[in-house]
Design an enzyme around this catalytic site. Structure first.
Site, PDB file in Angstrom:
ATOM      1  CG  HIS A  51       5.063  -7.873  12.052  1.00 45.71           C
ATOM      2  ND1 HIS A  51       3.882  -8.530  12.270  1.00 45.71           N
ATOM      3  CD2 HIS A  51       4.742  -6.558  12.016  1.00 45.71           C
ATOM      4  CE1 HIS A  51       2.895  -7.653  12.355  1.00 45.71           C
ATOM      5  NE2 HIS A  51       3.400  -6.445  12.207  1.00 45.71           N
ATOM      6  CE  LYS A  53       4.948  -1.513   1.580  1.00 44.51           C
ATOM      7  NZ  LYS A  53       4.827  -1.637   3.021  1.00 44.51           N
TER       8      LYS A  53
END
Ligand SMILES: NC(=O)C1=CN([C@@H]2O[C@H](COP(=O)(O)OP(=O)(O)OC[C@H]3O[C@@H](n4cnc5c(N)ncnc54)[C@H](OP(=O)(O)O)[C@@H]3O)[C@@H](O)[C@H]2O)C=CC1
Ligand SMILES: O=C1O[C@H](COP(=O)(O)O)[C@@H](O)[C@H](O)[C@H]1O
Length: 486
Positions: free
Chosen positions: A237, A342
């Protein structure tokens, strides 16, 4: 968007976590948006001796949990008529007869084989599919990440899959490429003339790519402890995000035009020497702390984790790209579990003005910054200086904010929805080519080897923080700090 052609999407690992958490919910959404051909089927495959009704019941139970408020009984009922099941042991060639029987029920349309199992099974699955005569010229295979544990094992798997499928039939998935803001980065960079001239070493001081998670290893401790953050997140990623930020403009959006440019960046990444590993990398492991106000255990106390585990749950790296465009611009990459928030974001820090006419010295703290947020919200912020209202010329930071949810009110496809649509339509642009994947392994391997040879344990950090203090030190050596520290 037009619906897909009629087809069978076969999910090996159809009862597993990824299928239940991501794939079936994504397909349910596509069904609700009428994006699946009316008779497209989803064939779940695993060793469990289930029948169609059993598979539908199992899927429905998980769907209620993972779809939350999006679960609507009526829609699920109509979606679940697409679900069928074939009990197959990937390692037993003769058990593929059950799948053959199911696939023989349909005469037309391509077959898509989604390998959502441990990569150790990929070769056997492809070999047995071929032996059973189930692979046609229009079949496709989707490979989940991480593909292998290192360059050698990824080559082995790619060689074996490549014996049964052509490269143009192989879809190596990296779900970050399916995220809407990542595709928007392509639009931002290559659809707007004003960005391109600034997108280079003359104007950019540093780039920061952060993918921070609040969650720990959840129920995947067993898997994660063998993998760690470098293989789970950075090799795929984060390096893909770096490629999209740094690549030269491709000639078109054609799959190979884009993938050629990404590959050039991966090949231009300066390799880590043994001496660089200590200076340019940080690995950490979380200790007990708090997440969202609740106490949480340390990594080694999570289920499935070895007590003495030296697996990293945090990585920060200083990457350098040896090209004319990027020479001298550090790219800081960071990812971790059990971090304070997050957040997934790309921060482009521009250089300060060469001379301030306002009486205060030009400061990097007040330099322009572009923040491309992928999670939790999808936004692009441009940080500028403006005059504070009043009778004196005083400057103050302001933000130009583009919020994609506000700008486009229509529902946006989730990453797996978008990528599944692309597989079903046969569009490879957002999938990783073999040479890219191998170049990424080639770059991360010396870092992994350096960590192992050092014999040092990962640096501890308290759950609910931004990682070990060494992560801040990595930037402060260049007189910089992470975005949230400004
Ligand atoms: N879960 C996630 O969030 C993510 C997962 N991935 C990747 O996706 C893949 C799957 O992960 P995940 O779903 O978590 O794994 P799980 O362990 O939850 O599921 C594995 C699946 O494979 C099946 N399986 C195991 N052995 C065989 C066999 N011999 N023949 C046929 N089926 C078999 C299992 O069913 P049974 O045992 O009944 O046969 C089960 O359905 C992995 O490669 C992982 O790295 C990638 C990104 C995120
Ligand atoms: O591939 C993976 O990604 C998830 C994070 O994905 P996100 O879309 O929620 O940001 C990560 O939790 C998982 O460990 C990894 O395998």
């Amino acid at each position: 968007m037009a619906p897909t052609r009629p087809l069978d999407l076969v999910i090996f690992g159809g009862t597993g976590d990824l299928a239940m958490r991501k794939l079936l919910p994504a397909l349910y959404h596509l069904h609700c948006d009428a994006l699946l051909a009316p008779d497209a089927r989803i064939v779940g495959v695993a060793r469990d001796e289930l029948d169609d009704a059993g598979y539908r019941a199992l899927s429905s139970e998980h769907a209620r949990r993972f779809l939350g408020r999006d679960f609507r009984s009526e829609d699920w009922e109509s979606f679940s008529t697409r679900l069928v099941y074939a009990p197959v042991d990937a390692l037993q060639a003769d058990s593929f007869a059950a799948l053959t029987r199911r696939l023989d029920e349909r005469a037309d349309g391509p077959r898509v084989f989604y390998l959502s199992t441990a990569p150790g099974l990929f070769s056997a699955i492809c070999r047995n599919l071929d032996a059973a005569g189930l692979i046609g010229a229009d079949s496709r295979v989707v490979l989940e990440k991480p593909l292998g544990h290192d360059l050698a094992s990824s080559r082995r798997i790619n060689d074996e899959v490549g014996r049964h499928f052509g490269e143009e039939q192989i879809y190596r998935i990296d779900h970050y490429l399916g995220k809407e803001p990542v595709q928007n980065l392509l639009a931002l960079r290559f659809g707007n003339a004003l960005i391109e001239p600034l997108w280079r070493r003359e104007w950019v001081r540093d780039v920061q790519i952060t993918v921070a998670e609040q969650v720990g290893v959840e129920s995947r401790g067993d898997f994660y402890d063998r993998v760690g953050a470098m293989r789970d997140m950075v090799q795929n990623h984060l390096l893909q995000l770096l490629c999209i930020v740094a690549m030269e403009p491709p000639a078109s959006i054609n799959p190979d035009a884009v993938r050629d440019e990404k590959l050039k960046i991966l090949r231009a990444l300066r390799p880590f020497t043994p001496g660089d590993v200590a200076a340019r990398s940080v690995r950490g492991q979380y200790r007990a702390g708090a997440s969202a106000g609740q106490p949480v255990p340390g990594y080694v106390d999570e289920p499935g984790i070895a007590r003495e585990s030296a697996t990293e749950t945090f990585v920060a790296l200083k990457a350098e790209i040896d090209t004319w465009r990027w020479a001298g611009v550090p790219f800081f990459l960071r990812t971790g579990k059990r971090m304070q928030e997050k957040v997934a974001e790309i921060v482009i820090n521009f250089r300060a003005v060469p001379h301030s006419i306002f009486g205060v010295p030009a400061s990097p703290l007040h330099a322009n910054r572009m923040v491309i947020r992928m999670q939790p919200e999808e936004t692009v912020d441009l940080h500028l200086l403006a005059k504070q209202p009043g009778d004196v010329m005083q400057l103050q930071p302001v933000r130009l904010n583009l919020d994609f949810a506000e700008a486009f009110r229509s529902r946006r496809l989730e990453a797996y929805e978008r990528l599944l649509m692309d597989v079903m339509r046969g569009n490879l642009t957002l999938f990783v080519r073999r040479d890219e994947q191998e170049a990424a392994w080639r770059w991360v391997e010396p870092i992994l080897a350096g960590w192992e040879q050092s014999g040092e344990r990962p640096k501890p950090y308290t759950a609910g923080t931004w990682g070990p203090s060494a992560s801040s030190a990595l930037l402060s050596r260049d007189g910089l700090c992470w975005h949230e520290e400004i």
